[in-house]
Motif scaffolding. Structure first.
Motif, PDB file in Angstrom:
ATOM      1  N   SER A 332     -23.626  12.422  -1.265  1.00 58.01           N
ATOM      2  CA  SER A 332     -25.067  13.351  -0.564  1.00 58.01           C
ATOM      3  C   SER A 332     -24.117  14.127  -1.528  1.00 58.01           C
ATOM      4  N   HIS A 333     -23.880  14.830  -1.184  1.00 64.72           N
ATOM      5  CA  HIS A 333     -23.960  16.891  -2.165  1.00 64.72           C
ATOM      6  C   HIS A 333     -24.925  16.490  -3.491  1.00 64.72           C
ATOM      7  N   VAL A 334     -24.770  15.432  -4.416  1.00 58.80           N
ATOM      8  CA  VAL A 334     -25.382  15.527  -5.567  1.00 58.80           C
ATOM      9  C   VAL A 334     -26.358  15.411  -5.412  1.00 58.80           C
ATOM     10  N   THR A 335     -27.691  15.262  -5.866  1.00 62.03           N
ATOM     11  CA  THR A 335     -28.769  15.630  -6.071  1.00 62.03           C
ATOM     12  C   THR A 335     -28.331  15.556  -8.213  1.00 62.03           C
ATOM     13  N   LEU A 336     -29.422  14.281  -8.257  1.00 63.02           N
ATOM     14  CA  LEU A 336     -29.856  13.762 -10.072  1.00 63.02           C
ATOM     15  C   LEU A 336     -30.934  13.950 -10.017  1.00 63.02           C
ATOM     16  N   SER A 337     -31.626  14.492 -10.937  1.00 63.15           N
ATOM     17  CA  SER A 337     -33.014  15.099 -11.221  1.00 63.15           C
ATOM     18  C   SER A 337     -32.860  14.296 -12.989  1.00 63.15           C
ATOM     19  N   SER A 338     -34.448  13.920 -12.990  1.00 58.36           N
ATOM     20  CA  SER A 338     -34.591  13.650 -14.651  1.00 58.36           C
ATOM     21  C   SER A 338     -34.584  14.359 -15.586  1.00 58.36           C
ATOM     22  N   GLY A 339     -34.098  14.567 -16.579  1.00 58.12           N
ATOM     23  CA  GLY A 339     -35.200  15.467 -17.703  1.00 58.12           C
ATOM     24  C   GLY A 339     -35.710  14.212 -18.932  1.00 58.12           C
ATOM     25  N   ASN A 366     -31.220  12.996 -21.078  1.00 57.95           N
ATOM     26  CA  ASN A 366     -30.949  14.062 -20.379  1.00 57.95           C
ATOM     27  C   ASN A 366     -31.430  13.682 -19.209  1.00 57.95           C
ATOM     28  N   VAL A 367     -29.966  14.394 -18.189  1.00 57.04           N
ATOM     29  CA  VAL A 367     -31.006  13.731 -16.782  1.00 57.04           C
ATOM     30  C   VAL A 367     -29.626  15.730 -16.341  1.00 57.04           C
ATOM     31  N   GLY A 368     -30.396  15.587 -14.904  1.00 51.96           N
ATOM     32  CA  GLY A 368     -29.483  17.076 -14.238  1.00 51.96           C
ATOM     33  C   GLY A 368     -28.537  16.445 -13.022  1.00 51.96           C
ATOM     34  N   ILE A 369     -27.739  17.236 -12.715  1.00 56.22           N
ATOM     35  CA  ILE A 369     -26.837  17.140 -11.935  1.00 56.22           C
ATOM     36  C   ILE A 369     -26.412  18.703 -11.331  1.00 56.22           C
ATOM     37  N   LYS A 370     -26.847  18.600 -10.106  1.00 57.71           N
ATOM     38  CA  LYS A 370     -26.699  19.442  -9.548  1.00 57.71           C
ATOM     39  C   LYS A 370     -25.650  19.236  -8.265  1.00 57.71           C
ATOM     40  N   PHE A 371     -24.787  20.437  -7.216  1.00 60.72           N
ATOM     41  CA  PHE A 371     -24.368  19.864  -6.246  1.00 60.72           C
ATOM     42  C   PHE A 371     -24.714  20.931  -5.429  1.00 60.72           C
ATOM     43  N   SER A 372     -24.714  20.507  -4.204  1.00 61.21           N
ATOM     44  CA  SER A 372     -24.937  21.442  -2.888  1.00 61.21           C
ATOM     45  C   SER A 372     -24.519  20.697  -1.453  1.00 61.21           C
ATOM     46  N   GLY A 373     -25.079  21.517  -0.521  1.00 66.88           N
ATOM     47  CA  GLY A 373     -24.282  21.809   0.943  1.00 66.88           C
ATOM     48  C   GLY A 373     -22.827  21.423   1.441  1.00 66.88           C
ATOM     49  N   LEU A 374     -21.531  21.501   0.713  1.00 61.83           N
ATOM     50  CA  LEU A 374     -20.271  20.892   0.657  1.00 61.83           C
ATOM     51  C   LEU A 374     -20.280  22.530   1.418  1.00 61.83           C
ATOM     52  N   SER A 375     -18.979  22.436   2.538  1.00 60.31           N
ATOM     53  CA  SER A 375     -19.360  23.488   3.255  1.00 60.31           C
ATOM     54  C   SER A 375     -17.916  24.369   2.678  1.00 60.31           C
ATOM     55  N   GLY A 376     -17.891  25.353   2.519  1.00 56.36           N
ATOM     56  CA  GLY A 376     -16.696  26.294   1.347  1.00 56.36           C
ATOM     57  C   GLY A 376     -16.797  26.143  -0.052  1.00 56.36           C
ATOM     58  N   LEU A 382     -28.568  26.429 -10.672  1.00 58.43           N
ATOM     59  CA  LEU A 382     -28.758  25.475 -11.617  1.00 58.43           C
ATOM     60  C   LEU A 382     -27.816  24.085 -12.163  1.00 58.43           C
ATOM     61  N   PRO A 383     -29.205  22.786 -12.066  1.00 55.40           N
ATOM     62  CA  PRO A 383     -28.504  21.199 -12.351  1.00 55.40           C
ATOM     63  C   PRO A 383     -27.857  21.539 -13.692  1.00 55.40           C
ATOM     64  N   VAL A 384     -26.783  21.022 -14.513  1.00 52.36           N
ATOM     65  CA  VAL A 384     -26.563  21.134 -15.784  1.00 52.36           C
ATOM     66  C   VAL A 384     -26.809  19.627 -16.142  1.00 52.36           C
ATOM     67  N   LEU A 385     -27.118  19.768 -18.315  1.00 51.50           N
ATOM     68  CA  LEU A 385     -27.427  18.639 -18.400  1.00 51.50           C
ATOM     69  C   LEU A 385     -26.551  17.992 -18.780  1.00 51.50           C
ATOM     70  N   VAL A 386     -26.857  16.599 -18.431  1.00 49.32           N
ATOM     71  CA  VAL A 386     -25.614  15.651 -19.720  1.00 49.32           C
ATOM     72  C   VAL A 386     -26.596  15.011 -20.104  1.00 49.32           C
ATOM     73  N   ASP A 387     -26.544  13.808 -21.076  1.00 55.65           N
ATOM     74  CA  ASP A 387     -26.688  12.932 -22.035  1.00 55.65           C
ATOM     75  C   ASP A 387     -26.534  11.624 -21.357  1.00 55.65           C
ATOM     76  N   ILE A 388     -27.522  10.866 -21.394  1.00 50.45           N
ATOM     77  CA  ILE A 388     -27.094   9.423 -20.789  1.00 50.45           C
ATOM     78  C   ILE A 388     -26.767   8.861 -21.873  1.00 50.45           C
ATOM     79  N   TYR A 389     -26.998   6.849 -22.002  1.00 51.02           N
ATOM     80  CA  TYR A 389     -27.477   6.284 -23.239  1.00 51.02           C
ATOM     81  C   TYR A 389     -27.808   5.163 -21.767  1.00 51.02           C
ATOM     82  N   SER A 390     -28.407   4.073 -22.710  1.00 51.31           N
ATOM     83  CA  SER A 390     -29.106   3.109 -22.111  1.00 51.31           C
ATOM     84  C   SER A 390     -29.497   1.795 -22.978  1.00 51.31           C
TER      85      SER A 390
END
Length: 486
Positions: A332-339, A366-376, A382-390
């Motif tokens: 739930s702390h991870v947001t996966l966004s399309s690139g 590539n997709v963007g991955i961002k982490f947020s909402g974890l206390s402490g 900003l999202p970090v981009l990573v290449d995925i394959y299919s």
């Protein structure tokens, strides 16, 4: 008889406060006292222009003048007793001066700063329910946050002239070393070769360094002042003084000589200050605050896809390696966004620095991955981009029955045209599901983009054809085709 040494020491006290009180630019502007505890802050509202008529006359608009009432709360005093034998009778004034100097330097001035800055934070976040920025500052982003604050003030019409940036020494060092700063190098006028790297203003905004112990969000003023439990460190406040009213109602310093009081054989020193600070509701746009929530600043050391091969095998996850241990991270702390690609977020597993996010239905890119909402913890904003394959994703350009016609000529097959070449396709990869029509699957022939699936025992209507199971390829779940029966 007691003497009020505020009057006697006024020039020295004013110089001392000007030199050592970092909040000294905050003053009372246009306030009126109502009795002893309440101030009236003027609030003027005027309507705007209307179109002028050449036929004469003026457009009368509304004008409202009311007052914002504020009650002074910060009323402080202290008393010291000095035995007569400890003070030379000819040195009374000097003794008062020494006590005053030490008390003002070590207690009164730091406390006044601490109260004012914490009151700014309290009014901003509690009285008026505004949100302070909690971005973790660094040399890489400190100017970005400053520019954001400045832009928001510009958009709100806050005067550019007169803005003040209060910062801790640590943030001031960040500003000096900030990646975007272009500094003028000033060589000392004495030709001694010294270089002045001091940053005293930024974009014509005056910079004031605040000792960090005077720059907390809340204090305990029971005896002197100290940060209260749960107090956060304020990193910087950008403000325009017109947004703040700092009121000093009363200030007195008394020295009672022996015999003029009943406290004992000695000198009685008394010091009182009464005042407060308020934000002006209609000028809150002139206040911007950044605080340190105490969160651990976590960076991403590396990020990579897991399980995939470019153009043939789906990625099954994304492996993230942080530069700090992280506890309690959930999907739930991870947001996966399309690139240029996309995927569906799955479960998160891992511990410490290494975590893996499961993904499904990947589309290569590539997709963007961002982490947020974890206390402490504070993760990159900003999202970090990573290449995925299919697998190679195949689209059906057309699917047309072959050999049949309405009125009694049965279809003998279905011809598929794909948007990409396909290798290794077999009849076993096809499934025919009856719709309004039906048929039995036969042999498959073809190559590259064009393939034909033979049919037998067709009945007129539509059938749904699915293609799946060919390694390295992903076809549409179903294609609807109209066929003919005898």
């Amino acid at each position: 008889m007691a003497i009020n040494y505020v009057e006697q020491f006024r020039p020295q006290l004013e110089q001392k406060y000007a030199r050592e009180l970092v909040s000294g630019d905050l003053v009372a502007n246009g306030v009126t006292f109502v009795g002893t505890q309440t101030v009236k802050i003027p609030r003027l509202t005027v309507a705007g222009y209307k179109e002028h008529s050449r036929g004469g006359g003026w457009n009368r608009q509304s004008l409202a003048n009311d007052w914002e009432l504020k009650k002074l709360e910060h009323d402080r005093d202290v008393e010291f007793f000095v035995d007569a034998m400890d003070v030379d009778e000819t040195n009374q004034v000097l003794s008062a001066a020494n006590v005053t100097n030490t008390f003002e330097e070590e207690q009164a001035i730091p406390e006044l700063d601490a109260y004012r800055f914490s009151k700014i934070y309290y009014d901003y976040t509690t009285t008026f329910s505004e949100s302070a920025d909690d971005t973790v500052l660094s040399e890489a982003n400190v100017l970005t946050i400053f520019d954001k604050f400045m832009e928001e003030m510009d958009d709100a019409g806050v005067p550019q002239s007169g803005r003040i940036l209060y910062v801790t020494a640590a943030v001031h060092t960040m500003l000096k070393n900030a990646q975007q700063v272009q500094r003028a190098i000033i060589v000392g006028g004495t030709n001694d070769g010294r270089i002045n790297r001091g940053v005293r203003s930024l974009d014509e905004v005056k910079i004031v360094i605040v000792p960090k112990d005077r720059f907390k969000t809340v204090y305990n003023f029971t005896s002197g002042f100290e940060p209260a439990l749960g107090a956060l460190q304020i990193n910087m406040i950008l403000l325009h003084p017109r947004s703040v009213i700092a009121v000093d109602k009363h200030s007195s310093i008394y020295l009672w000589p022996p015999g003029s009081h009943t406290q004992g054989d000695g000198y009685l020193y008394q010091n009182r200050r009464y005042g407060d600070l308020f934000l002006i509701e209609k000028k809150l746009d002139g206040i911007k605050i950044n605080v340190d929530t105490g969160a651990v600043n976590v960076g991403i050391s590396s990020i990579e896809q897991v399980g995939g091969t470019a153009g043939s095998v789906n990625s099954t996850g994304i492996k993230i390696t942080f530069d700090e241990d992280v506890v309690g991270l959930e999907a739930s702390h991870v947001t996966l966004s399309s690139g240029s690609g996309s995927a569906v977020k799955g479960n998160l597993s891992g511990s410490g620095k290494v975590w893996t996010l499961g993904i499904s239905s990947p589309v290569e890119g590539n997709v963007g991955i961002k982490f947020s909402g974890l206390s402490g913890y504070a993760f990159p904003s900003l999202p970090v981009l990573v290449d995925i394959y299919s697998e190679k994703i195949i689209a059906v350009v057309s699917a047309v029955q072959q050999g049949g016609a309405s009125g009694g000529t049965p279809s003998t097959g279905i011809k598929f045209t794909f948007d990409k070449d396909v290798t290794g396709l077999q009849a076993s990869h096809f499934t025919i599901t009856a719709g309004t029509g039906s048929a039995t699957k036969g042999a498959l022939s073809g190559s590259a983009k064009e393939w034909t699936l033979a049919l037998s025992s067709p009945t007129s209507g539509t059938v749904s054809v699915g293609i799946a199971g060919l390694t390295g390829y992903r076809f549409p779940a179903a294609t609807i085709v109209e066929i003919y029966g005898s």
